[in-house]
Design an enzyme around this catalytic site. Structure first.
Site, mmCIF file in Angstrom:
data_model
loop_
_atom_site.group_PDB
_atom_site.id
_atom_site.type_symbol
_atom_site.label_atom_id
_atom_site.label_comp_id
_atom_site.label_asym_id
_atom_site.label_seq_id
_atom_site.Cartn_x
_atom_site.Cartn_y
_atom_site.Cartn_z
ATOM 1 C CB CYS A 56 1.505 26.611 -12.973
ATOM 2 S SG CYS A 56 2.043 28.323 -12.428
ATOM 3 C CG ASN A 57 1.419 23.115 -16.095
ATOM 4 O OD1 ASN A 57 0.370 23.892 -16.170
ATOM 5 N ND2 ASN A 57 2.285 23.552 -16.702
ATOM 6 N NE ARG A 58 4.509 18.249 -13.016
ATOM 7 C CZ ARG A 58 4.365 17.310 -14.016
ATOM 8 N NH1 ARG A 58 3.845 16.248 -13.443
ATOM 9 N NH2 ARG A 58 4.261 17.451 -15.255
ATOM 10 C CB SER A 114 6.651 19.943 -19.017
ATOM 11 O OG SER A 114 7.503 19.830 -18.019
ATOM 12 C CD GLU A 119 8.861 23.270 -17.924
ATOM 13 O OE1 GLU A 119 9.733 23.927 -17.655
ATOM 14 O OE2 GLU A 119 8.271 22.515 -17.106
ATOM 15 C CD GLN A 121 8.736 28.043 -14.984
ATOM 16 O OE1 GLN A 121 8.174 27.867 -15.894
ATOM 17 N NE2 GLN A 121 8.549 28.940 -13.976
ATOM 18 N N GLY A 196 8.085 37.201 -10.977
ATOM 19 C CA GLY A 196 8.470 35.837 -10.854
ATOM 20 C C GLY A 196 9.350 35.420 -12.039
ATOM 21 C CB ILE A 199 6.145 37.816 -14.449
ATOM 22 C CG1 ILE A 199 4.614 37.380 -14.009
ATOM 23 C CG2 ILE A 199 6.320 39.162 -14.759
ATOM 24 C CD1 ILE A 199 3.748 37.787 -15.153
#
Length: 432
Positions: A56-58, A114, A119, A121, A196, A199
């Site tokens: 999502c971020n990279r 992050s 985090e 994940q 996932g 969620i």
């Protein structure tokens, strides 16, 4: 071989661009094949290596290549693959060579880069990226070593510092935002779209607030049902979303869809059916699940991953001491890796020396075998064999000594003395 990391992330690009550069999971393996081809050439002594990390971020491309123009080639490939003009993409892209690429990988896996500091994940996502690259046959000695050390560093950082303690997760930030809109989350109906890991984290945090109803909608009904049952909720078909959206006060979505699954028209109808009671919506997907125009509706409060990041960063400042500890560990491990990388640079030379020496040996042995088969004296044959090998093996060094002059000659002489420990020193006049 040169290491290079090229990419964009939440520091350098907004979600509107990140979603255009993201790689759906099913596209990564074929993409790796075309990406490696950028660096293949008749002059390349080593097979290029590559891995793609897309979250999502990279979106990041990791590669090991002999191509000195790797940065330009990688940027051009990324631009062409996603059909984004280079001029539009380039200002948001970072290109990190050698030790910078190593340091970046270590920091990313340790959670230092992050949106949610510390985090965990991202570490799992990096391992998935490595597994995919391995299955695609895109990894080799260099990236394998980089990622194995990356995972070891991440484990060390998390085990010896408090980088991951008291962090505000994206899921917790979503609950905090919901509490700004609704006085009591316990009075609201909550819908989760997707099943996932993200969620699941969000459902855990919202379930702790005891919502009036918790529902999960997912493309795979069985997986959605399992997740809903964990939180005493219900599952519903994703196909029912357009007709049932108005039932929910809070909607959190994070799917792997490449296109929005919630459009402006559907939300407008839901708002009208709710008689303009507010809807709180969180879109954690990249590419986005909810059309951005939805955020302009008067009674809709839409937040993206970037919006939640602002809340998350509020809790990061208190852990700067742990960050300093982690950075110190990483710096030491970067230096260790670069030392290993330096030793790898001589491997092709050593391999070539072995190949050349073995070719000389085989040629002389073959010649000796023919002489022996002809009936020549074995002692004479062995003497000739040893003499020939001696002459050929020292031919290269002696030729080099005869070709150089001045300081270069002195340096080479010192080097040769190191090779041949019994060579007499210049101040030894005895001749022994």
């Amino acid at each position: 071989m040169q290491l290079l990391t090229i990419g964009i992330n939440h520091h350098t690009a907004p979600v509107a661009l990140r979603e255009r550069v993201a790689f759906p999971l099913e596209q990564i393996k074929p993409a790796l094949v075309t990406f490696k081809n950028v660096f293949l050439g008749p002059q390349a002594p080593n097979t290029p290596e590559a891995a793609i990390l897309s979250t999502c971020n990279r979106t990041e491309l990791y590669c090991a290549t002999d191509d000195r123009a790797a940065r330009e080639g990688a940027l051009r490939w990324l631009s062409e693959y996603h059909r984004i003009p280079v001029d539009e993409l380039a200002p948001h892209v970072y290109a990190l060579p050698q030790s910078e690429a190593v340091r970046h990988a270590f920091r990313v896996a340790s959670g230092l880069d992050s949106m949610v500091l510390g985090e965990t994940q991202i570490l799992g996502q990096m391992k998935d990226a490595v597994r995919t690259a391995t299955e695609a046959g895109a990894l080799g000695t260099y990236l394998n070593q980089l990622f194995q050390r990356t995972f070891a560093v991440a484990k060390e950082v998390r085990g010896t510092t408090e980088i991951g303690t008291q962090s505000v997760s994206m899921a917790a930030a979503a609950v905090r935002l919901a509490q700004r809109i609704f006085e009591k989350v316990s009075d609201q109906r909550v819908l989760f779209i997707g099943a996932g890991e993200m969620i699941e984290l969000c459902a855990t945090h919202f379930a702790a607030q005891g919502p009036r109803e918790l529902v999960v909608a997912n493309r795979t009904a069985e997986r959605g049902q399992r997740l809903a049952e964990r939180f005493n909720g219900r599952a519903m078909p994703l196909a029912d979303l357009p007709t049932r959206m108005h039932e929910f006060d809070i909607i959190v979505s994070c799917t792997a869809s490449t296109l929005p699954i919630i459009g402006l028209g559907a939300v407008e109808r839901a708002v009208k059916a709710r008689r303009h009671r507010p809807i709180f919506m969180v879109d954690l997907a990249v590419p986005r699940d909810i059309e951005p125009e939805v955020g302009k509706l008067k009674d809709v409060f839409l937040y993206t991953v970037d919006d939640l990041g602002a809340i998350v960063r509020e809790g990061n400042a208190s852990r700067q001491a742990a960050v300093a500890q982690a950075e110190a560990i990483i710096e030491t491990r970067v230096q260790n890796f670069m030392q290993w990388l330096d030793t790898r640079s001589v491997v092709p030379v050593i391999r070539h020396m072995h190949t050349q020496a073995d070719a000389l040996r085989r040629a002389e042995v073959e010649k000796a075998q023919k002489l022996l088969a002809r009936g020549d004296d074995p002692a004479a044959v062995l003497e000739a064999l040893s003499q020939a090998l001696t002459n050929k093996l020292i031919h290269g060094p002696t030729s080099a000594l005869n070709r150089v002059n001045g300081a270069d000659r002195d340096s080479l002489i010192d080097l040769m003395r190191g090779f041949y420990q019994h060579a007499p020193r210049s101040n030894d006049q005895s001749g022994h």
